[in-house]
Motif scaffolding. Structure first.
Motif, PDB file in Angstrom:
ATOM      1  N   MET B   1    -100.931 -66.504  53.663  1.00 10.15           N
ATOM      2  CA  MET B   1     -99.618 -66.131  53.115  1.00 10.15           C
ATOM      3  C   MET B   1     -98.690 -65.682  54.247  1.00 10.15           C
ATOM      4  O   MET B   1     -99.144 -65.160  55.261  1.00 10.15           O
ATOM      5  CB  MET B   1     -99.792 -64.987  52.105  1.00 10.15           C
ATOM      6  CG  MET B   1     -98.697 -64.937  51.048  1.00 10.15           C
ATOM      7  SD  MET B   1     -98.945 -63.621  49.844  1.00 10.15           S
ATOM      8  CE  MET B   1     -99.542 -64.527  48.431  1.00 10.15           C
ATOM      9  N   GLU B   2     -97.404 -65.904  54.049  1.00  7.88           N
ATOM     10  CA  GLU B   2     -96.415 -65.476  55.048  1.00  7.88           C
ATOM     11  C   GLU B   2     -96.319 -63.953  55.081  1.00  7.88           C
ATOM     12  O   GLU B   2     -96.693 -63.284  54.125  1.00  7.88           O
ATOM     13  CB  GLU B   2     -95.032 -66.039  54.668  1.00  7.88           C
ATOM     14  CG  GLU B   2     -94.990 -67.520  54.464  1.00  7.88           C
ATOM     15  CD  GLU B   2     -94.779 -68.265  55.771  1.00  7.88           C
ATOM     16  OE1 GLU B   2     -94.147 -67.682  56.658  1.00  7.88           O
ATOM     17  OE2 GLU B   2     -95.269 -69.404  55.890  1.00  7.88           O
ATOM     18  N   ARG B   3     -95.749 -63.413  56.176  1.00  2.00           N
ATOM     19  CA  ARG B   3     -95.607 -61.959  56.238  1.00  2.00           C
ATOM     20  C   ARG B   3     -94.492 -61.456  55.329  1.00  2.00           C
ATOM     21  O   ARG B   3     -94.478 -60.313  54.913  1.00  2.00           O
ATOM     22  CB  ARG B   3     -95.348 -61.516  57.676  1.00  2.00           C
ATOM     23  CG  ARG B   3     -96.597 -61.622  58.506  1.00  2.00           C
ATOM     24  CD  ARG B   3     -96.827 -60.451  59.401  1.00  2.00           C
ATOM     25  NE  ARG B   3     -97.009 -59.159  58.773  1.00  2.00           N
ATOM     26  CZ  ARG B   3     -96.988 -58.030  59.468  1.00  2.00           C
ATOM     27  NH1 ARG B   3     -96.764 -58.049  60.745  1.00  2.00           N
ATOM     28  NH2 ARG B   3     -97.192 -56.879  58.861  1.00  2.00           N
ATOM     29  N   TYR B   4     -93.515 -62.359  55.085  1.00  7.50           N
ATOM     30  CA  TYR B   4     -92.438 -61.986  54.169  1.00  7.50           C
ATOM     31  C   TYR B   4     -92.411 -62.928  52.993  1.00  7.50           C
ATOM     32  O   TYR B   4     -92.390 -64.148  53.182  1.00  7.50           O
ATOM     33  CB  TYR B   4     -91.081 -62.002  54.882  1.00  7.50           C
ATOM     34  CG  TYR B   4     -90.883 -60.825  55.814  1.00  7.50           C
ATOM     35  CD1 TYR B   4     -90.319 -59.647  55.330  1.00  7.50           C
ATOM     36  CD2 TYR B   4     -91.254 -60.900  57.145  1.00  7.50           C
ATOM     37  CE1 TYR B   4     -90.140 -58.551  56.170  1.00  7.50           C
ATOM     38  CE2 TYR B   4     -91.076 -59.812  57.995  1.00  7.50           C
ATOM     39  CZ  TYR B   4     -90.520 -58.643  57.505  1.00  7.50           C
ATOM     40  OH  TYR B   4     -90.338 -57.565  58.329  1.00  7.50           O
ATOM     41  N   VAL B   5     -92.456 -62.397  51.777  1.00 13.09           N
ATOM     42  CA  VAL B   5     -92.317 -63.231  50.583  1.00 13.09           C
ATOM     43  C   VAL B   5     -91.276 -62.569  49.689  1.00 13.09           C
ATOM     44  O   VAL B   5     -90.782 -61.487  50.003  1.00 13.09           O
ATOM     45  CB  VAL B   5     -93.652 -63.379  49.819  1.00 13.09           C
ATOM     46  CG1 VAL B   5     -94.648 -64.189  50.623  1.00 13.09           C
ATOM     47  CG2 VAL B   5     -94.223 -62.017  49.458  1.00 13.09           C
ATOM     48  N   LYS B   6     -90.954 -63.237  48.565  1.00 10.23           N
ATOM     49  CA  LYS B   6     -90.018 -62.560  47.668  1.00 10.23           C
ATOM     50  C   LYS B   6     -90.327 -62.839  46.217  1.00 10.23           C
ATOM     51  O   LYS B   6     -91.029 -63.794  45.876  1.00 10.23           O
ATOM     52  CB  LYS B   6     -88.576 -62.904  48.024  1.00 10.23           C
ATOM     53  CG  LYS B   6     -88.112 -64.264  47.615  1.00 10.23           C
ATOM     54  CD  LYS B   6     -86.606 -64.336  47.869  1.00 10.23           C
ATOM     55  CE  LYS B   6     -86.084 -65.689  47.437  1.00 10.23           C
ATOM     56  NZ  LYS B   6     -84.648 -65.810  47.669  1.00 10.23           N
ATOM     57  N   ILE B   7     -89.808 -61.960  45.399  1.00 10.20           N
ATOM     58  CA  ILE B   7     -90.036 -62.062  43.961  1.00 10.20           C
ATOM     59  C   ILE B   7     -88.725 -61.717  43.271  1.00 10.20           C
ATOM     60  O   ILE B   7     -88.038 -60.771  43.680  1.00 10.20           O
ATOM     61  CB  ILE B   7     -91.189 -61.111  43.533  1.00 10.20           C
ATOM     62  CG1 ILE B   7     -91.520 -61.273  42.058  1.00 10.20           C
ATOM     63  CG2 ILE B   7     -90.867 -59.653  43.824  1.00 10.20           C
ATOM     64  CD1 ILE B   7     -92.810 -60.555  41.648  1.00 10.20           C
ATOM     65  N   SER B   8     -88.367 -62.500  42.260  1.00 10.90           N
ATOM     66  CA  SER B   8     -87.100 -62.212  41.581  1.00 10.90           C
ATOM     67  C   SER B   8     -87.303 -61.014  40.654  1.00 10.90           C
ATOM     68  O   SER B   8     -88.415 -60.739  40.208  1.00 10.90           O
ATOM     69  CB  SER B   8     -86.644 -63.425  40.771  1.00 10.90           C
ATOM     70  OG  SER B   8     -87.438 -63.518  39.608  1.00 10.90           O
ATOM     71  N   LYS B   9     -86.235 -60.307  40.350  1.00  9.73           N
ATOM     72  CA  LYS B   9     -86.365 -59.108  39.523  1.00  9.73           C
ATOM     73  C   LYS B   9     -86.910 -59.435  38.132  1.00  9.73           C
ATOM     74  O   LYS B   9     -87.596 -58.613  37.524  1.00  9.73           O
ATOM     75  CB  LYS B   9     -85.019 -58.382  39.418  1.00  9.73           C
ATOM     76  CG  LYS B   9     -84.781 -57.482  40.618  1.00  9.73           C
ATOM     77  CD  LYS B   9     -83.610 -56.549  40.414  1.00  9.73           C
ATOM     78  CE  LYS B   9     -84.046 -55.181  39.935  1.00  9.73           C
ATOM     79  NZ  LYS B   9     -82.949 -54.215  39.954  1.00  9.73           N
ATOM     80  N   LYS B  10     -86.609 -60.663  37.684  1.00  8.99           N
ATOM     81  CA  LYS B  10     -87.085 -60.977  36.329  1.00  8.99           C
ATOM     82  C   LYS B  10     -88.599 -61.194  36.307  1.00  8.99           C
ATOM     83  O   LYS B  10     -89.242 -60.910  35.306  1.00  8.99           O
ATOM     84  CB  LYS B  10     -86.280 -62.147  35.753  1.00  8.99           C
ATOM     85  CG  LYS B  10     -86.957 -63.493  35.646  1.00  8.99           C
ATOM     86  CD  LYS B  10     -86.049 -64.504  35.034  1.00  8.99           C
ATOM     87  CE  LYS B  10     -86.088 -65.854  35.775  1.00  8.99           C
ATOM     88  NZ  LYS B  10     -87.393 -66.338  36.161  1.00  8.99           N
ATOM     89  N   ASP B  11     -89.156 -61.657  37.408  1.00  9.17           N
ATOM     90  CA  ASP B  11     -90.621 -61.819  37.470  1.00  9.17           C
ATOM     91  C   ASP B  11     -91.337 -60.546  37.916  1.00  9.17           C
ATOM     92  O   ASP B  11     -92.551 -60.422  37.763  1.00  9.17           O
ATOM     93  CB  ASP B  11     -90.987 -62.937  38.455  1.00  9.17           C
ATOM     94  CG  ASP B  11     -90.467 -64.287  37.990  1.00  9.17           C
ATOM     95  OD1 ASP B  11     -90.526 -64.529  36.765  1.00  9.17           O
ATOM     96  OD2 ASP B  11     -90.002 -65.055  38.839  1.00  9.17           O
ATOM     97  N   PHE B  12     -90.541 -59.650  38.467  1.00  9.22           N
ATOM     98  CA  PHE B  12     -91.102 -58.442  39.083  1.00  9.22           C
ATOM     99  C   PHE B  12     -92.004 -57.663  38.116  1.00  9.22           C
ATOM    100  O   PHE B  12     -93.131 -57.301  38.446  1.00  9.22           O
ATOM    101  CB  PHE B  12     -89.942 -57.554  39.575  1.00  9.22           C
ATOM    102  CG  PHE B  12     -90.370 -56.258  40.193  1.00  9.22           C
ATOM    103  CD1 PHE B  12     -90.975 -56.231  41.442  1.00  9.22           C
ATOM    104  CD2 PHE B  12     -90.158 -55.051  39.531  1.00  9.22           C
ATOM    105  CE1 PHE B  12     -91.360 -55.025  42.016  1.00  9.22           C
ATOM    106  CE2 PHE B  12     -90.543 -53.849  40.098  1.00  9.22           C
ATOM    107  CZ  PHE B  12     -91.140 -53.829  41.345  1.00  9.22           C
TER     108      PHE B  12
END
Lengths: 255, 350, 282
Positions: B1-12
């Motif tokens: 996995m990358e060191r930086y990932v993201k998640i949208s607030k709706k999936d959070f």
């Protein structure tokens, strides 16, 4: 059992007997306790009345000459005296009588016949006899009752907590009542109750008395800071500690 | 996995609900007008918009009351008091509290290391959350350098434009992120956003102390006899709130609890405070730190002087809890600034 | 200093105590008793006079107590305890054959290596004789390693004197100069009367090669140190042992702290030189 079970007796003086009721509330602990002690006199729980006790658990404060006589007699028989609850340890609620001139209480309660009832200013029992164990509180806290009884059985001293209720209150993560604009006696009151009242949305009324070394001046400053009045705090304080008399007056009122 | 990932607030919140399988989840939850860390059943109980909790999360790795030893008198036997420590996720920890965890680590990992602490910490997964704006007048996190992430977490969440950018800092962090298709790779644009957010923070977050930490240290080295301490001590009511709520206060007392059979029992430690009357009192009755002046000074010195000498680390995280909780309104930032002012005045001979 | 031997036998936790058997009890005064102890299984451990043990009476808790024997006393170790509280009270009720819990040894003891080849002036006030007795026994067992040895002992009254049987011996040793003083005494007391500080000016010593080892109540230190400095003994050669509440012995719980120093780790024995700058020490 190698040792004979120590014999316990419970006595009440000027009080509501609520602390003895608390002991009945020990439930399973009480049942377990009965394996180690024998109860020979406990009006609220048993019909037996014997006077060959080793440990006398005394509830209530002293308010009549007859009380003193009875108390001294109990001290003579008992090897160990336990003061149970705020009335016995610091005078308790009854002591509000002391705030009025003598005679008023008699008159209010008994009307014209008041003078037939001899009465004294209310005092805790250690004004008259030596006390070996103190269980503070109104009512007493069950954990502490069990703890003290264990100390009695083990022949050990019970070290009363000497830190304020705030310590326990913070550990319980309560919202500080001062932040809600209420005056609470927690900062100067001896802990050991697990901040029972504050956990249940009440303030601390100091039913366990003051810590040994209360920071009275700082406490007064706090009241000023929150726009609270010393008189209001003292009124709350006198609910349990009115007969702390000179000691408490010196601590709290001095300036 | 990358060191930086993201998640949208709706999936959070979906992801938060999935954390259960990694252990009990402790997270900030509303309590009256403030917040507390509590176990949460699902994400609806979570409230990440908080200033600071009443108690720091230390209660989960250094509990108020911790069993150390089981014993029996006859026959003389001792045994482990805790058979099994549980896995847990500490969720939504501010960077100031992460600094607190790092301070406690230094203490309890120092020889002889503390097995209870280590056992709990080993089973903890830490999810940090970055503050985007200064919280209140009590905090001093900027001066302490703890308003930005400085490690001490498994993953760190930073909210940016409807998403959380997640910084992975350990294998454990990867474990709780894996297997969720809605967790996406970070684009360069996202990274740029994060960089500019941090730059912006430098503008918005202002230093609370009037001097740098090196000056603070010098001031503490020289002003142990300042009138500032007399003033603080006089106002102190000795309630111990400041130490109880401090993320780096770890003093404790050890006690025995006997069963009714008077033979078996438990030895435990529980939080104690240097502000208490009996703290430095020995059996013979002598109190080696009498009075509230010296006790308050001691508390401050345990943040700004002693640990620097010993661990090269400031033990104030800047969380502001001690000032927030103090009934007497003893304010850490004010105390430090008063000392700095006094020292500067003395230096120029006023 | 948490000994590696102890670590081996305490697999779970540094709070785990080891059983030690009371093999003899000797009351010295109405308040103080000596307990001779042996680790269960006769395990030996090394220590230095001046170090302390954490003594457990399960149900009453744990307290730091100075070792009063010398590592040259083989097969046992000893503590002398004043009955002042619930734990020490419970300990006083125990008899030969009973078991107690012990952890340790903890802290730094007297710097005996530094003492070798030098003159030693031992100054004991009140209960201060307890850890110093271990040192005195050590010196007597290894007498040739030290130069001149002098002992000044002070206590409230002859009845309060600890180790009186041994004290009498010390007085008779030709290779030890011994003086004793009491605050108060009956007319038949032949020794000195008055404060221990009064004895110091009369002592003959070579300050540069003398180590002064002082243990006593906190009030005593200030005055004794002043006298010793007057004698010209350098501050690095004045050795003190400080009493503090060493609850955990592990440098964690905070009760024994003097400024930034954990007494259970860096003490209880200190050089006066190192205490001068510690505001809370003396």
């Amino acid at each position: 059992m190698k040792n004979k079970k120590p014999k316990f007796a419970f006595f009440d003086f000027t009080d509501c007997e609520g602390c003895q009721l608390q002991i009945v509330n020990l439930n399973t602990v009480l049942v377990e306790l009965l394996e180690h002690i024998e109860i020979v006199n406990f009006r609220e729980a048993t019909s037996e009345r014997r006077n060959d006790y080793d440990v006398a658990v005394v509830e209530g404060s002293v308010s009549t000459p007859h009380d003193i006589e009875r108390l001294v007699k109990i001290r003579r028989q008992a090897k160990t005296i336990v003061a149970l609850g705020a009335c016995a340890t610091i005078g308790g609620v009854n002591a509000v009588k002391n705030l009025n001139p003598p005679g008023i209480a008699q008159h209010r309660v008994y009307g014209d016949k008041g003078k037939n009832f001899e009465t004294l200013p209310v005092k805790p029992i250690d004004c008259f006899i030596k006390v070996d164990y103190y269980i503070q509180g109104c009512p007493v806290h069950l954990n502490e009752v069990a703890e003290v009884f264990k100390c009695i059985l083990a022949g050990k001293k019970y070290d009363m907590p000497n830190y304020p209720v705030c310590m326990e209150c913070k550990m319980n993560e309560n919202v500080c009542l001062y932040q809600k604009g209420q005056d609470c006696l927690g900062p100067v009151t001896r802990a050991g109750c697990g901040s029972w009242c504050i956990n249940n949305n009440n303030i601390c009324y100091s039913c366990r008395g003051l810590v040994d070394n209360p920071a009275v001046d700082a406490q007064r400053d706090i009241l000023d800071k929150y726009g609270l009045k010393l008189d209001e705090m003292l009124a709350k304080f006198s609910l349990y500690s009115a007969c702390g008399g000179e000691k408490y007056d010196q601590e709290i009122k001095k300036r | 996995m990358e060191r930086y990932v993201k998640i949208s607030k709706k999936d959070f919140y979906k992801w938060v609900d999935s954390l259960k399988k990694h252990g009990k989840v402790y997270a900030p939850k509303r309590k009256e007008n403030t917040h507390v860390f509590r176990p949460i059943k699902d994400s609806s109980e979570l409230d990440l918009n908080y200033i600071s909790t009443i108690l720091p999360p230390k209660k989960y790795y250094f509990p108020q009351k911790e069993s150390l030893l089981k014993f029996s008198i006859k026959p003389f036997e001792t045994a482990k008091a805790i058979q099994k420590f549980e896995e847990f996720v500490l969720f939504g920890v501010h960077t100031c509290d992460l600094a607190g965890i790092q301070c406690m680590d230094v203490v309890f990992r120092e020889d002889p290391l503390d097995p209870n602490y280590i056992n709990r910490k080993d089973r903890m997964t830490t999810v940090g959350i970055e503050c985007l704006k200064p919280c209140d007048k009590h905090a001093s996190c900027v001066s302490m350098g703890n308003h930005v992430p400085r490690g001490g977490y498994d993953i760190m969440l930073t909210e940016i434009k409807g998403s959380y950018i997640i910084h992975l800092n350990s294998q454990k962090g990867e474990d709780i992120l894996q297997g969720h298709s809605y967790i996406k790779k970070c684009t360069q644009a996202d990274r740029n956003l994060l960089d500019s957010l941090r730059k912006n923070k430098e503008r918005v977050f202002k230093e609370e102390f009037i001097g740098q930490l090196t000056e603070v240290y010098t001031v503490f080295s020289k002003l142990s006899e300042s009138g500032v301490w007399d003033d603080v001590g006089k106002r102190c009511v000795g309630c111990g709130n400041c130490t109880t709520v401090c993320p780096t206060c770890y003093c404790f007392d050890v006690k025995d609890e006997l069963d009714l059979n008077l033979n078996d029992g438990l030895r435990y430690r529980w939080w104690n405070s240097c502000q208490m009357d009996d703290f430095a009192r020995v059996a013979g009755g002598e109190d080696f730190r009498p009075g509230r002046v010296s006790r308050q000074r001691h508390r401050y010195y345990r943040k700004f002087k002693y640990p620097i000498d010993k661990f090269n680390r400031y033990f104030c995280t800047g969380c502001g809890r001690c000032s927030r909780t103090c009934m007497a309104k003893i304010n850490l930032t004010e105390t430090v600034n008063d000392l700095i002012k006094e020292h500067r005045n003395v230096s120029i001979g006023i | 200093m948490f000994q590696s031997e102890f670590k081996k036998i305490i697999p779970y936790s540094p709070y785990r105590t080891l059983p030690a058997e009371i093999i003899a009890v000797k009351p010295y005064t109405s308040l103080e008793k000596l307990f001779r102890l042996r680790l269960k299984g006769n395990a030996e451990f090394d220590y230095v006079p001046g170090q302390f043990m954490e003594i457990s009476i399960f149900g009453s808790g744990e307290a730091p107590i100075s070792l009063c024997s010398s590592p040259t006393d083989k097969g046992y170790f000893e503590i002398t305890v004043r009955n002042v509280g619930s734990l020490t009270g419970a300990l006083h009720n125990l008899k030969k054959g009973d078991l107690i819990g012990v952890r340790g040894p903890f802290g730094k003891g007297f710097p005996i290596d530094d003492f070798f080849g030098n003159d030693i002036l031992i100054i004991a006030g009140g209960l201060g004789i307890v850890p110093l007795r271990g040192l005195i026994r050590y010196i007597m067992h290894q007498r040739k390693d030290f130069g001149e040895v002098q002992i000044l002992l002070g206590c409230k009254s002859p009845e309060d004197m600890l180790f009186n049987d041994e004290v009498e011996q010390w007085g008779r040793h030709i290779d030890i100069l011994f003086q004793c003083t009491v605050d108060k005494a009956d007319p038949d007391w032949k020794g000195n009367i008055g404060l221990i500080t009064n004895l110091i000016p009369g002592v003959t010593l070579n300050p540069m090669r003398t180590y002064a080892v002082v243990v006593g109540p906190p009030v005593m230190y200030k005055f004794v140190i002043k006298e010793l400095l007057k004698k010209g003994i350098p501050d690095r050669q004045i050795i003190l042992s400080l009493e503090r509440r060493m609850k955990c012995g592990l440098g964690k719980c905070g009760h024994c702290q003097i400024n930034g120093i954990y007494v259970c780790q860096e003490g209880p024995v200190f050089k006066y030189r190192d205490l001068r700058t510690l505001g809370e020490a003396l």
